[in-house]
Design an enzyme around this catalytic site. Structure first.
Site, mmCIF file in Angstrom:
data_model
loop_
_atom_site.group_PDB
_atom_site.id
_atom_site.type_symbol
_atom_site.label_atom_id
_atom_site.label_comp_id
_atom_site.label_asym_id
_atom_site.label_seq_id
_atom_site.Cartn_x
_atom_site.Cartn_y
_atom_site.Cartn_z
ATOM 1 N N LEU A 217 0.813 -1.208 0.000
ATOM 2 C CA LEU A 217 0.000 0.000 0.000
ATOM 3 C C LEU A 217 0.851 1.263 0.000
ATOM 4 O O LEU A 217 2.030 1.238 0.391
ATOM 5 C CB LEU A 217 -0.913 0.009 1.228
ATOM 6 C CG LEU A 217 -2.004 -1.062 1.295
ATOM 7 C CD1 LEU A 217 -2.626 -1.084 2.684
ATOM 8 C CD2 LEU A 217 -3.060 -0.829 0.224
ATOM 9 N N SER A 218 0.253 2.352 -0.421
ATOM 10 C CA SER A 218 0.908 3.652 -0.290
ATOM 11 C C SER A 218 1.191 3.900 1.188
ATOM 12 O O SER A 218 0.333 3.693 2.050
ATOM 13 C CB SER A 218 -0.010 4.744 -0.841
ATOM 14 O OG SER A 218 0.579 6.017 -0.673
ATOM 15 N N SER B 219 3.442 2.222 2.922
ATOM 16 C CA SER B 219 3.919 0.995 3.587
ATOM 17 C C SER B 219 5.431 0.969 3.760
ATOM 18 O O SER B 219 5.960 0.092 4.456
ATOM 19 C CB SER B 219 3.470 -0.242 2.801
ATOM 20 O OG SER B 219 4.004 -0.241 1.484
ATOM 21 N N THR C 46 11.198 3.736 0.927
ATOM 22 C CA THR C 46 12.195 3.935 1.984
ATOM 23 C C THR C 46 13.110 2.727 2.107
ATOM 24 O O THR C 46 14.348 2.853 2.156
ATOM 25 C CB THR C 46 11.506 4.212 3.329
ATOM 26 O OG1 THR C 46 10.683 5.375 3.198
ATOM 27 C CG2 THR C 46 12.529 4.444 4.436
ATOM 28 N N ASP D 43 6.532 6.688 -8.543
ATOM 29 C CA ASP D 43 6.322 8.120 -8.778
ATOM 30 C C ASP D 43 7.318 8.667 -9.780
ATOM 31 O O ASP D 43 6.973 9.461 -10.668
ATOM 32 C CB ASP D 43 6.434 8.897 -7.462
ATOM 33 C CG ASP D 43 5.160 8.827 -6.635
ATOM 34 O OD1 ASP D 43 4.200 8.160 -7.074
ATOM 35 O OD2 ASP D 43 5.120 9.438 -5.554
ATOM 36 N N ARG E 209 -3.207 1.282 -15.021
ATOM 37 C CA ARG E 209 -2.363 0.626 -14.005
ATOM 38 C C ARG E 209 -1.747 -0.650 -14.564
ATOM 39 O O ARG E 209 -0.579 -0.958 -14.290
ATOM 40 C CB ARG E 209 -3.194 0.325 -12.757
ATOM 41 C CG ARG E 209 -3.565 1.564 -11.975
ATOM 42 C CD ARG E 209 -4.312 1.229 -10.708
ATOM 43 N NE ARG E 209 -4.638 2.448 -9.966
ATOM 44 C CZ ARG E 209 -5.054 2.456 -8.718
ATOM 45 N NH1 ARG E 209 -5.211 1.328 -8.052
ATOM 46 N NH2 ARG E 209 -5.327 3.602 -8.115
ATOM 47 N N SER F 31 1.565 -1.646 -7.359
ATOM 48 C CA SER F 31 1.204 -2.826 -8.166
ATOM 49 C C SER F 31 0.132 -3.667 -7.472
ATOM 50 O O SER F 31 0.407 -4.762 -7.004
ATOM 51 C CB SER F 31 2.439 -3.672 -8.492
ATOM 52 O OG SER F 31 3.280 -3.861 -7.382
#
Length: 238
Positions: A69-70, A72, A76, A98, A115, A142
Site C-alpha cells: 500500500l501507499s 507501507s 524507503t 512516482d 495501471r 502494483s
C-alpha cells in the site's frame, strides 16, 4: 551473404544436409515477423551474454519487486537497500513508481487499464536491466496479482523476487506522507488503492516485511534491508 553468416548458423543449429535445407535455415535466421502492433521486426542477440556480464559484476541480475500500500515503506526500504548494495560494490537500478510517472509513464492515469500498462512497461524495463546483470529494485504499489504475475513470467525462475511490505492500512493512513489517504477519505481522489480500489495481497511472496517484529517493536528500514541482503546472499545473487 550466405557465406558471411554460415559460421553463426552452424553454431546455432544442426548442420543442414542439403543446400536447400541450408538456404531454408538462412531464410529462417533472417526472418522478420510481427509482435503486437510492431511489424517487420526480429530479435537481435547481443554479442556479450548475460552470464559474462554477471561474471564481470560479481552478481546475478534480478528484479526485486516491492509491492504494498501507499505509505507501507516500499520506497524507503528500497532506497536503504540500494545504499547497502552500493557499499558492497554491487550495481543496482532503482525504479520508483512516482519517478517513472515523471517520464516513461507520464501519459498514464490510474484507471485499471492504465495501471495494468504501468506495470507491464516497468516489468519489461526491469527485465532489460536484469538481463544485463543489474540488481533491479522496483518500488510500485502494483495492486493486482495478475499484473505482478505477468512481470514475474518475464524472468527466469529465481530472478524475480517479490517483496511484500505487509503493513496494515491503519498504519499507512497514520503515516500518510503525501496526504493522499486524507484526500481519498474526503472524496478528493477516486480509485485510491486500499480505500475504493482493491489491493490484492501476494499469496507466495519470496519476502514478507512487516512494520513491527514479534515483540511489537517497530522495524527500521535498515533491519528490513538486512533481511533482503540475507536472502540475496542465501540465493547466490550477491
Amino acid at each position: 551473404m550466405l557465406a558471411s553468416n554460415a559460421g553463426a548458423l552452424l553454431r546455432a543449429m544442426t548442420v543442414p544436409r542439403t543446400m536447400a535445407q541450408f538456404a531454408g535455415a538462412c531464410a529462417q535466421h533472417h526472418a522478420i515477423y510481427d509482435v503486437g502492433n510492431s511489424t517487420n521486426i526480429k530479435w537481435h542477440e547481443g554479442g556479450v551474454s548475460t552470464e559474462q556480464k554477471e561474471d564481470m559484476l560479481g552478481q546475478k541480475g534480478c528484479v526485486l519487486w516491492f509491492t504494498g500500500l501507499s505509505g507501507s515503506g516500499k520506497s524507503t526500504v528500497a532506497c536503504t537497500l540500494e545504499h547497502a548494495l552500493l557499499e558492497r560494490g554491487k550495481l543496482t537500478a532503482l525504479l520508483d513508481g512516482d519517478n517513472v510517472r515523471h517520464g516513461l509513464n507520464k501519459n498514464l492515469g490510474f484507471s485499471t487499464e492504465d495501471r495494468e500498462e504501468n506495470i507491464r512497461r516497468i516489468g519489461e524495463v526491469g527485465k532489460l536491466f536484469a538481463e544485463n546483470g543489474v540488481i533491479t529494485v522496483v518500488s510500485f504499489i502494483s495492486p493486482y496479482r495478475k499484473d505482478r504475475a505477468a512481470a514475474r513470467a518475464l524472468l527466469k525462475p529465481g530472478r524475480f523476487i517479490e517483496v511484500y511490505m505487509k503493513v496494515p492500512i491503519a498504519t499507512c493512513e497514520q503515516r500518510d506522507p503525501k496526504g493522499l489517504y486524507r484526500k481519498a477519505r474526503a472524496g478528493q481522489i477516486k480509485g485510491f488503492t486500499g480505500i475504493d480500489d482493491p489491493y490484492e495481497e501476494p499469496e507466495a511472496a519470496e519476502l514478507v516485511l512487516e512494520a513491527v517484529d514479534a515483540m511489537g517493536q517497530q522495524l527500521t528500514p535498515q533491519v528490513s534491508a538486512g533481511k533482503i541482503l540475507k536472502y540475496l546472499h542465501a540465493n547466490h545473487i550477491i
